[in-house]
Design a protein around this motif. Structure first.
Motif, PDB file in Angstrom:
ATOM      1  N   THR A   1      11.098  12.897   3.319  1.00  0.00           N
ATOM      2  CA  THR A   1      10.061  13.451   3.538  1.00  0.00           C
ATOM      3  C   THR A   1       9.212  13.490   1.800  1.00  0.00           C
ATOM      4  O   THR A   1       9.214  14.041   1.772  1.00  0.00           O
ATOM      5  CB  THR A   1      10.502  15.293   3.526  1.00  0.00           C
ATOM      6  OG1 THR A   1      10.507  15.706   5.625  1.00  0.00           O
ATOM      7  CG2 THR A   1       8.297  15.282   4.472  1.00  0.00           C
ATOM      8  N   PRO A   2       8.534  12.151   1.727  1.00  0.00           N
ATOM      9  CA  PRO A   2       7.551  11.723   0.907  1.00  0.00           C
ATOM     10  C   PRO A   2       6.478  13.173   0.909  1.00  0.00           C
ATOM     11  O   PRO A   2       5.759  13.297   1.348  1.00  0.00           O
ATOM     12  CB  PRO A   2       7.261  11.078   0.632  1.00  0.00           C
ATOM     13  CG  PRO A   2       7.462  10.575   2.234  1.00  0.00           C
ATOM     14  CD  PRO A   2       8.366  11.187   2.814  1.00  0.00           C
ATOM     15  N   VAL A   3       6.467  13.977  -0.510  1.00  0.00           N
ATOM     16  CA  VAL A   3       5.112  13.883  -0.350  1.00  0.00           C
ATOM     17  C   VAL A   3       4.200  13.683  -1.952  1.00  0.00           C
ATOM     18  O   VAL A   3       5.056  13.241  -3.259  1.00  0.00           O
ATOM     19  CB  VAL A   3       5.661  15.705  -0.913  1.00  0.00           C
ATOM     20  CG1 VAL A   3       3.858  16.525  -1.489  1.00  0.00           C
ATOM     21  CG2 VAL A   3       6.062  15.939   0.102  1.00  0.00           C
ATOM     22  N   ASP A   4       3.493  12.956  -1.773  1.00  0.00           N
ATOM     23  CA  ASP A   4       2.368  12.689  -2.703  1.00  0.00           C
ATOM     24  C   ASP A   4       2.402  13.358  -4.369  1.00  0.00           C
ATOM     25  O   ASP A   4       1.696  14.667  -3.735  1.00  0.00           O
ATOM     26  CB  ASP A   4       0.639  12.028  -2.304  1.00  0.00           C
ATOM     27  CG  ASP A   4       0.787  11.023  -1.022  1.00  0.00           C
ATOM     28  OD1 ASP A   4       2.285  10.950  -0.466  1.00  0.00           O
ATOM     29  OD2 ASP A   4      -0.123  10.340  -0.882  1.00  0.00           O
TER      30      ASP A   4
ATOM     31  N   ARG B   1       9.861   7.806   4.663  1.00  0.00           N
ATOM     32  CA  ARG B   1       9.830   8.747   5.880  1.00  0.00           C
ATOM     33  C   ARG B   1      11.044   7.826   7.239  1.00  0.00           C
ATOM     34  O   ARG B   1      11.824   8.325   7.279  1.00  0.00           O
ATOM     35  CB  ARG B   1       8.469   9.007   6.645  1.00  0.00           C
ATOM     36  CG  ARG B   1       7.930   9.701   6.408  1.00  0.00           C
ATOM     37  CD  ARG B   1       6.250  10.033   6.759  1.00  0.00           C
ATOM     38  NE  ARG B   1       5.379  10.819   6.128  1.00  0.00           N
ATOM     39  CZ  ARG B   1       4.687  10.932   5.906  1.00  0.00           C
ATOM     40  NH1 ARG B   1       3.792  10.145   6.451  1.00  0.00           N
ATOM     41  NH2 ARG B   1       3.621  11.556   5.081  1.00  0.00           N
ATOM     42  N   GLN B   2      10.764   6.731   6.877  1.00  0.00           N
ATOM     43  CA  GLN B   2      11.580   6.212   8.214  1.00  0.00           C
ATOM     44  C   GLN B   2      12.797   6.416   7.971  1.00  0.00           C
ATOM     45  O   GLN B   2      14.482   5.775   8.224  1.00  0.00           O
ATOM     46  CB  GLN B   2      11.356   4.552   8.161  1.00  0.00           C
ATOM     47  CG  GLN B   2      10.155   4.069   9.322  1.00  0.00           C
ATOM     48  CD  GLN B   2      10.033   5.053  10.767  1.00  0.00           C
ATOM     49  OE1 GLN B   2       9.499   5.664  10.983  1.00  0.00           O
ATOM     50  NE2 GLN B   2      10.516   3.331  10.993  1.00  0.00           N
ATOM     51  N   ALA B   3      13.464   6.240   6.777  1.00  0.00           N
ATOM     52  CA  ALA B   3      15.078   6.085   5.824  1.00  0.00           C
ATOM     53  C   ALA B   3      15.293   7.738   5.868  1.00  0.00           C
ATOM     54  O   ALA B   3      16.439   8.279   5.920  1.00  0.00           O
ATOM     55  CB  ALA B   3      14.461   5.625   4.394  1.00  0.00           C
TER      56      ALA B   3
ATOM     57  N   GLU C   1       0.659  -1.628   0.006  1.00  0.00           N
ATOM     58  CA  GLU C   1       0.474  -0.281  -0.483  1.00  0.00           C
ATOM     59  C   GLU C   1       1.033   1.667  -0.153  1.00  0.00           C
ATOM     60  O   GLU C   1       1.812   1.733   0.439  1.00  0.00           O
ATOM     61  CB  GLU C   1      -0.425  -0.263   0.991  1.00  0.00           C
ATOM     62  CG  GLU C   1      -1.629  -1.130   1.475  1.00  0.00           C
ATOM     63  CD  GLU C   1      -3.470  -0.896   0.407  1.00  0.00           C
ATOM     64  OE1 GLU C   1      -3.469   0.073   0.516  1.00  0.00           O
ATOM     65  OE2 GLU C   1      -3.604  -2.015  -0.666  1.00  0.00           O
ATOM     66  N   VAL C   2       0.022   2.487  -0.515  1.00  0.00           N
ATOM     67  CA  VAL C   2       0.945   3.628  -1.011  1.00  0.00           C
ATOM     68  C   VAL C   2       1.560   4.079   0.614  1.00  0.00           C
ATOM     69  O   VAL C   2       2.809   4.579   0.976  1.00  0.00           O
ATOM     70  CB  VAL C   2       0.553   4.457  -1.256  1.00  0.00           C
ATOM     71  CG1 VAL C   2      -1.189   5.128  -0.764  1.00  0.00           C
ATOM     72  CG2 VAL C   2       1.188   5.993  -2.112  1.00  0.00           C
ATOM     73  N   SER C   3       0.945   3.991   1.689  1.00  0.00           N
ATOM     74  CA  SER C   3       0.658   4.414   3.487  1.00  0.00           C
ATOM     75  C   SER C   3       1.901   3.199   3.807  1.00  0.00           C
ATOM     76  O   SER C   3       2.797   3.804   4.204  1.00  0.00           O
ATOM     77  CB  SER C   3      -0.139   4.180   3.994  1.00  0.00           C
ATOM     78  OG  SER C   3      -0.674   3.010   4.161  1.00  0.00           O
ATOM     79  N   THR C   4       2.532   1.843   3.445  1.00  0.00           N
ATOM     80  CA  THR C   4       3.447   1.959   3.452  1.00  0.00           C
ATOM     81  C   THR C   4       4.835   1.983   2.653  1.00  0.00           C
ATOM     82  O   THR C   4       6.088   1.989   3.597  1.00  0.00           O
ATOM     83  CB  THR C   4       3.103   0.313   3.687  1.00  0.00           C
ATOM     84  OG1 THR C   4       2.078  -0.099   4.048  1.00  0.00           O
ATOM     85  CG2 THR C   4       4.498  -0.942   4.424  1.00  0.00           C
ATOM     86  N   LEU C   5       4.638   2.599   1.992  1.00  0.00           N
ATOM     87  CA  LEU C   5       5.578   3.358   1.248  1.00  0.00           C
ATOM     88  C   LEU C   5       6.163   4.406   1.691  1.00  0.00           C
ATOM     89  O   LEU C   5       7.532   4.528   1.902  1.00  0.00           O
ATOM     90  CB  LEU C   5       5.696   2.872  -0.390  1.00  0.00           C
ATOM     91  CG  LEU C   5       5.732   1.506  -0.870  1.00  0.00           C
ATOM     92  CD1 LEU C   5       4.317   1.502  -2.221  1.00  0.00           C
ATOM     93  CD2 LEU C   5       6.379   0.610  -0.816  1.00  0.00           C
TER      94      LEU C   5
END
Length: 87
Positions: A62-65, A57-59, A48-52
């Motif tokens: 800051t990902p922005v869709d 973020r854990q890495a 799922e996109v939320s997991t990716l």
């Protein structure tokens, strides 16, 4: 195709870290990253996109869709050094 803008990804180290994080979440995902445009495109196998998003973020990034119309595939522009592909 899932796409993120990751402005704080500024080096090959970031490209590698994000690729590893995505692959840890979904081993079969195809990951395409353009460092110059700070664009991360992922074709997940099952995740799922939320997991990716969480994996990136854990890495430490800051990902922005980025919204992508279903009938218009994401194109990643070539940088001066070429597009980077890890898949």
């Amino acid at each position: 195709m899932i796409a993120f803008q990751v402005e704080n990804m500024t080096s090959v180290h970031g490209v590698n870290a994000i690729t590893r994080a995505v692959k840890a979440a979904d081993k079969m995902a195809k990951v395409e990253i353009d460092l110059v445009s700070h664009r991360v495109c992922i074709e997940p196998a099952k995740t799922e996109v939320s997991t990716l998003r969480h994996a990136i973020r854990q890495a430490g990034y800051t990902p922005v869709d980025i919204q992508v119309a279903p009938d218009h595939p994401v194109t990643v522009p070539m940088s001066a050094h070429g597009s980077l592909w890890w898949g």
